[in-house]
Design an enzyme around this catalytic site. Sequence first.
Site, PDB file in Angstrom:
ATOM      1  N   GLY A  42       0.817  -1.211   0.000  1.00 18.27           N
ATOM      2  CA  GLY A  42       0.000   0.000   0.000  1.00 18.27           C
ATOM      3  C   GLY A  42       0.847   1.254   0.000  1.00 18.27           C
ATOM      4  N   GLY A  52      -1.665   7.135   1.233  1.00 21.34           N
ATOM      5  CA  GLY A  52      -2.116   7.010   2.605  1.00 21.34           C
ATOM      6  C   GLY A  52      -1.041   6.610   3.596  1.00 21.34           C
ATOM      7  N   ILE A  53      -1.399   5.717   4.501  1.00 21.14           N
ATOM      8  CA  ILE A  53      -0.484   5.293   5.560  1.00 21.14           C
ATOM      9  C   ILE A  53       0.745   4.615   4.984  1.00 21.14           C
ATOM     10  CG2 ILE A  53      -0.242   3.715   7.518  1.00 21.14           C
ATOM     11  CD1 ILE A  53      -3.218   4.235   8.127  1.00 21.14           C
ATOM     12  N   ASP A  93       2.262  -2.013  -4.541  1.00 25.46           N
ATOM     13  CA  ASP A  93       0.941  -1.431  -4.739  1.00 25.46           C
ATOM     14  C   ASP A  93       0.498  -1.757  -6.154  1.00 25.46           C
ATOM     15  OD1 ASP A  93      -1.425   0.177  -4.381  1.00 25.46           O
ATOM     16  OD2 ASP A  93      -0.292   1.361  -2.916  1.00 25.46           O
ATOM     17  N   LEU A 152      -2.954  -7.621  -4.667  1.00 24.09           N
ATOM     18  CA  LEU A 152      -3.033  -8.476  -3.490  1.00 24.09           C
ATOM     19  C   LEU A 152      -4.428  -9.022  -3.247  1.00 24.09           C
ATOM     20  CD1 LEU A 152      -0.783  -6.422  -1.029  1.00 24.09           C
ATOM     21  CD2 LEU A 152      -0.135  -8.310  -2.539  1.00 24.09           C
ATOM     22  N   GLY A 154      -5.022  -1.764   1.961  1.00 25.39           N
ATOM     23  CA  GLY A 154      -6.365  -2.106   2.399  1.00 25.39           C
ATOM     24  C   GLY A 154      -7.396  -1.188   1.782  1.00 25.39           C
ATOM     25  N   SER A 193      -7.588  -1.884  12.228  1.00 29.01           N
ATOM     26  CA  SER A 193      -8.452  -0.704  12.276  1.00 29.01           C
ATOM     27  C   SER A 193      -9.225  -0.691  13.575  1.00 29.01           C
ATOM     28  CB  SER A 193      -9.437  -0.709  11.100  1.00 29.01           C
ATOM     29  OG  SER A 193     -10.413   0.311  11.249  1.00 29.01           O
ATOM     30  N   TYR A 217     -15.931  -4.923   5.895  1.00 25.92           N
ATOM     31  CA  TYR A 217     -14.743  -4.200   6.358  1.00 25.92           C
ATOM     32  C   TYR A 217     -14.415  -4.533   7.811  1.00 25.92           C
ATOM     33  CZ  TYR A 217     -11.545  -0.416   7.526  1.00 25.92           C
ATOM     34  OH  TYR A 217     -10.457   0.304   7.944  1.00 25.92           O
ATOM     35  N   LYS A 253     -11.018  -6.653   9.390  1.00 25.05           N
ATOM     36  CA  LYS A 253     -10.058  -6.141  10.354  1.00 25.05           C
ATOM     37  C   LYS A 253     -10.087  -6.948  11.655  1.00 25.05           C
ATOM     38  CE  LYS A 253      -8.390  -2.840   7.801  1.00 25.05           C
ATOM     39  NZ  LYS A 253      -6.981  -2.870   7.329  1.00 25.05           N
TER      40      LYS A 253
END
Length: 267
Positions: A9, A13-14, A33, A43, A72, A112, A153, A157
């Site tokens: 990822g 973002g993160i 990614d 993925l 994610g 999360s 979702y 998580k």
Amino acid sequence: MTRTFVVTGAASGIGAATAELLRSHGHTVIGVDLAGVEVSGDLSTPEGRVAAAEAAIDQSGGSIDAVIACAGVAAPIAKTMAINYFGVTEFLTALLPKLSLADQPRAAVVSSMASLQPVSAELVDAALSGDEALALEIGGQLAATPEAGFLNYSSSKRALSRWVRRESVSAAWAGAGIPLNAVAPGTVTTPMTSGLLASPEGLAQVDAAVPMPLNYHQPASSIAELLVWLTSPANTHMAGQTIYCDGGADAVLRGDDIWSWNDTPRG
């Protein structure tokens, strides 16, 4: 000491914030990614995970010190489980043989705060049993109903945090000297959340579900800092933890007593 990190990822973002922070510390980062980084990989499929892992190993020259899985999505669809759970667990498992050869191997994933929210127990069980076909079938059924779609979702998580807890103390991870942990953010201001936070209705919905009394919504860098520490040599004994870096949302929602599950009932 320069180390080699694989970060999924990593294009946004993160993941992007984590890759940037690691590089600023002088480390080598192999980003994974869909596009725009060192390894392009999907993925969401078993074949894509294997191909991405093989490409990351090739890029590293066979030497990987740490893996940080940030990839994610938060969509209310079955594919969310494929990416958020199987795309993490199978990718890490594929890299484990190489990772275990490092002097101070480490691994961390992004869970999360949604792991504390309602889930589909059936979907979580399917994921933890490794039955991706069944998980996608259940997820598809949930997605057919708007009210239930989000369970894809939160269930992904919850399953991921449970997998981390289960595997962290196994011979494959703890036995190989690899701390394996998760970070659970609150509401992070990233491209993934920008649309939802842009409307008053969306903002109110998010803040009701994820109350953050400490410093409110957080930047991706707040999670990156924690991920970098978790995968540093300084972390020698933390295993199986999901750390809720969420502005206090966990404390608000679960209160001050999360320990009484083990109290002996008094007659």
